[in-house]
Design a protein around this motif. Structure first.
Motif, PDB file in Angstrom:
ATOM      1  N   ASN A   1      43.322  43.459  38.320  1.00 46.32           N
ATOM      2  CA  ASN A   1      43.401  42.066  37.642  1.00 46.32           C
ATOM      3  C   ASN A   1      44.523  41.299  38.220  1.00 46.32           C
ATOM      4  O   ASN A   1      44.219  40.146  38.361  1.00 46.32           O
ATOM      5  CB  ASN A   1      43.454  42.305  36.048  1.00 46.32           C
ATOM      6  CG  ASN A   1      42.220  42.788  35.315  1.00 46.32           C
ATOM      7  OD1 ASN A   1      41.143  42.490  35.651  1.00 46.32           O
ATOM      8  ND2 ASN A   1      42.431  43.504  34.466  1.00 46.32           N
ATOM      9  N   GLU A   2      45.704  41.937  38.279  1.00 46.48           N
ATOM     10  CA  GLU A   2      46.903  41.268  38.984  1.00 46.48           C
ATOM     11  C   GLU A   2      46.573  40.773  40.046  1.00 46.48           C
ATOM     12  O   GLU A   2      47.124  39.520  40.519  1.00 46.48           O
ATOM     13  CB  GLU A   2      47.913  42.144  38.838  1.00 46.48           C
ATOM     14  CG  GLU A   2      48.672  42.501  37.350  1.00 46.48           C
ATOM     15  CD  GLU A   2      49.782  43.396  37.310  1.00 46.48           C
ATOM     16  OE1 GLU A   2      50.947  43.184  37.276  1.00 46.48           O
ATOM     17  OE2 GLU A   2      49.573  44.630  37.804  1.00 46.48           O
ATOM     18  N   LEU A   3      46.047  41.431  41.002  1.00 46.88           N
ATOM     19  CA  LEU A   3      45.590  41.001  42.510  1.00 46.88           C
ATOM     20  C   LEU A   3      44.756  39.797  42.524  1.00 46.88           C
ATOM     21  O   LEU A   3      45.159  38.760  42.970  1.00 46.88           O
ATOM     22  CB  LEU A   3      45.054  42.053  43.086  1.00 46.88           C
ATOM     23  CG  LEU A   3      46.052  43.353  43.669  1.00 46.88           C
ATOM     24  CD1 LEU A   3      45.345  44.520  44.161  1.00 46.88           C
ATOM     25  CD2 LEU A   3      46.726  42.779  44.667  1.00 46.88           C
ATOM     26  N   VAL A   4      43.708  39.983  41.657  1.00 51.30           N
ATOM     27  CA  VAL A   4      42.841  38.580  41.621  1.00 51.30           C
ATOM     28  C   VAL A   4      43.644  37.590  41.315  1.00 51.30           C
ATOM     29  O   VAL A   4      43.549  36.379  41.692  1.00 51.30           O
ATOM     30  CB  VAL A   4      41.444  38.841  40.705  1.00 51.30           C
ATOM     31  CG1 VAL A   4      40.756  37.929  40.507  1.00 51.30           C
ATOM     32  CG2 VAL A   4      40.753  40.174  41.174  1.00 51.30           C
ATOM     33  N   ALA A   5      44.363  37.486  40.061  1.00 54.07           N
ATOM     34  CA  ALA A   5      45.112  36.351  39.634  1.00 54.07           C
ATOM     35  C   ALA A   5      45.847  35.989  40.533  1.00 54.07           C
ATOM     36  O   ALA A   5      46.070  34.826  41.030  1.00 54.07           O
ATOM     37  CB  ALA A   5      45.482  36.796  38.151  1.00 54.07           C
ATOM     38  N   GLY A   6      46.485  36.545  41.456  1.00 54.38           N
ATOM     39  CA  GLY A   6      47.592  36.405  42.356  1.00 54.38           C
ATOM     40  C   GLY A   6      47.074  35.631  43.457  1.00 54.38           C
ATOM     41  O   GLY A   6      47.731  34.707  44.039  1.00 54.38           O
ATOM     42  N   ILE A   7      45.868  36.155  43.795  1.00 54.53           N
ATOM     43  CA  ILE A   7      45.236  35.427  44.983  1.00 54.53           C
ATOM     44  C   ILE A   7      44.755  33.991  44.489  1.00 54.53           C
ATOM     45  O   ILE A   7      44.650  33.083  45.312  1.00 54.53           O
ATOM     46  CB  ILE A   7      44.084  36.313  45.338  1.00 54.53           C
ATOM     47  CG1 ILE A   7      44.436  37.648  46.051  1.00 54.53           C
ATOM     48  CG2 ILE A   7      42.921  35.594  46.326  1.00 54.53           C
ATOM     49  CD1 ILE A   7      43.350  38.709  46.244  1.00 54.53           C
ATOM     50  N   ILE A   8      44.016  34.056  43.040  1.00 59.30           N
ATOM     51  CA  ILE A   8      43.784  32.634  42.708  1.00 59.30           C
ATOM     52  C   ILE A   8      44.925  31.826  42.932  1.00 59.30           C
ATOM     53  O   ILE A   8      44.897  30.661  43.209  1.00 59.30           O
ATOM     54  CB  ILE A   8      42.896  32.708  41.536  1.00 59.30           C
ATOM     55  CG1 ILE A   8      41.665  33.712  41.869  1.00 59.30           C
ATOM     56  CG2 ILE A   8      42.592  31.400  40.997  1.00 59.30           C
ATOM     57  CD1 ILE A   8      40.866  34.050  40.549  1.00 59.30           C
ATOM     58  N   ASN A   9      45.884  32.208  42.114  1.00 57.43           N
ATOM     59  CA  ASN A   9      47.081  31.277  42.008  1.00 57.43           C
ATOM     60  C   ASN A   9      47.562  31.017  43.342  1.00 57.43           C
ATOM     61  O   ASN A   9      47.813  29.633  43.623  1.00 57.43           O
ATOM     62  CB  ASN A   9      48.327  32.166  41.202  1.00 57.43           C
ATOM     63  CG  ASN A   9      48.037  32.312  40.010  1.00 57.43           C
ATOM     64  OD1 ASN A   9      47.330  31.573  39.087  1.00 57.43           O
ATOM     65  ND2 ASN A   9      48.645  33.506  39.266  1.00 57.43           N
TER      66      ASN A   9
END
Length: 325
Positions: free
Chosen positions: A245-253
């Motif tokens: 979840n953190e990786l997905v959020a970081g990539i989108i951000n």
């Protein structure tokens, strides 16, 4: 959303902390029995939730279940309300994203999957996407996002952006194999597929789709015999230090934030710095032909510069070329 989704969202916001059932019920406007039932459903779905008498419920920090609430929790305030579609299993996130775009979905819609059964790479190749160990993302964008930015550099920009995200969150240094792959050491861990939906009448781009497949904790035994010797993952043979979840959020951000400050010259320079196999000999495959050459970098158009056996410097376009060391 269902009651369990509200409970999960609350637990995600308090991840790693015990919260009493009565407090959850009070803040969400639910009965304690409804909270209890929701917790049991979530546990049966595989969420790592601990229950402790007099303490309540806790979604464990190490819980790595991919959820829309978990992703949304890590998004920058500007992106908190992005439309997120999450599938446990889907054939291809890019395929579904294109269908949504054609139907007029809002700009910056994100399609996520825990598993793909027909993930795709360049030239129609398969991108293996095992369940529970990777993240598979498609981001739908309007061309207006880019203003004067050269669309042909979108794959390069995505590779650089993801590389930054991984380094920021894990400290791991990735290399970029021209044009759309990210490597950790000598193993491919991420593939990028950018596609466009074009207006037939005026040949203008209507939508751009960025597809990303990232192997997070995939082991070699999860891959087929065809790719197990070249594919790897971010945390192969080690405990993950960051959740999916953190990786997905970081990539989108990072992807969306960077669109506002794109500088093509800086992008090319950063991509070139991390380009794999520079000054090494590679085999260039173009259609049915192949040749040898040395990688010398990329030019301002993002084309790969290869010095041929005769000493000529050739600029290769990504559309019909692939290379192997």
């Amino acid at each position: 959303m269902k009651t369990k989704d509200y409970v999960l969202d609350y637990l995600e916001q308090n991840k790693g902390t015990y919260v009493s059932g009565s407090k959850i019920a009070e803040e969400l406007g639910l009965s304690r029995n409804a909270v209890w039932k929701s917790i049991n459903v979530l546990k049966n779905e595989g969420f790592q939730i601990k229950s402790k008498t007099n303490n309540g419920y806790c979604l464990l920090e190490e819980s790595d279940k991919l959820t829309t609430s978990g992703v949304a929790h890590g998004l920058n305030p500007t992106f908190k309300n992005l439309p997120l579609y999450l599938f446990e299993t889907i054939d291809s996130t890019n395929k579904y994203a294109k269908e949504l775009a054609i139907d007029g979905i809002p700009n910056r819609t994100v399609v996520l999957a825990n598993e793909q059964t027909n993930g795709r790479g360049r030239y129609g190749k398969t991108f293996e996407s095992p369940a529970d160990t990777g993240v598979y993302i498609s981001l739908i964008l309007k061309p207006s996002e880019f203003q004067a930015f050269n669309y042909s550099l979108l794959t390069l920009y995505t590779a650089v952006s993801i590389r930054r995200t991984i380094f920021r969150l894990t400290g791991k240094e990735l290399g970029i194999k021209w044009v759309n792959d990210l490597f950790l050491g000598d193993r491919k861990i991420c593939g990028i597929l950018t596609e466009a939906i074009t207006n037939i009448e005026n040949q203008e781009f209507q939508w751009l789709i960025i597809g990303i497949g990232l192997n997070v904790s995939t082991e070699s035994t999860d891959f087929s015999d065809d790719v197990k010797n070249i594919a790897g993952s971010l945390f192969m043979d080690e405990e993950p230090t960051v959740s999916r979840n953190e990786l997905v959020a970081g990539i989108i951000n990072d992807l969306l934030s960077g669109l506002n400050e794109l500088n093509e010259e800086q992008l090319i320079a950063e991509y070139d710095r991390h380009l794999l196999w520079k000054n090494q000999q590679v085999t260039v495959y173009q259609g049915n032909s192949q040749s040898q050459g040395f990688v010398r970098g990329i030019n301002q158009q993002g084309h790969l510069l290869v010095e041929t056996e005769t000493g000529d410097l050739k600029a290769l376009l990504s559309g019909d070329v692939s290379i192997k060391r």
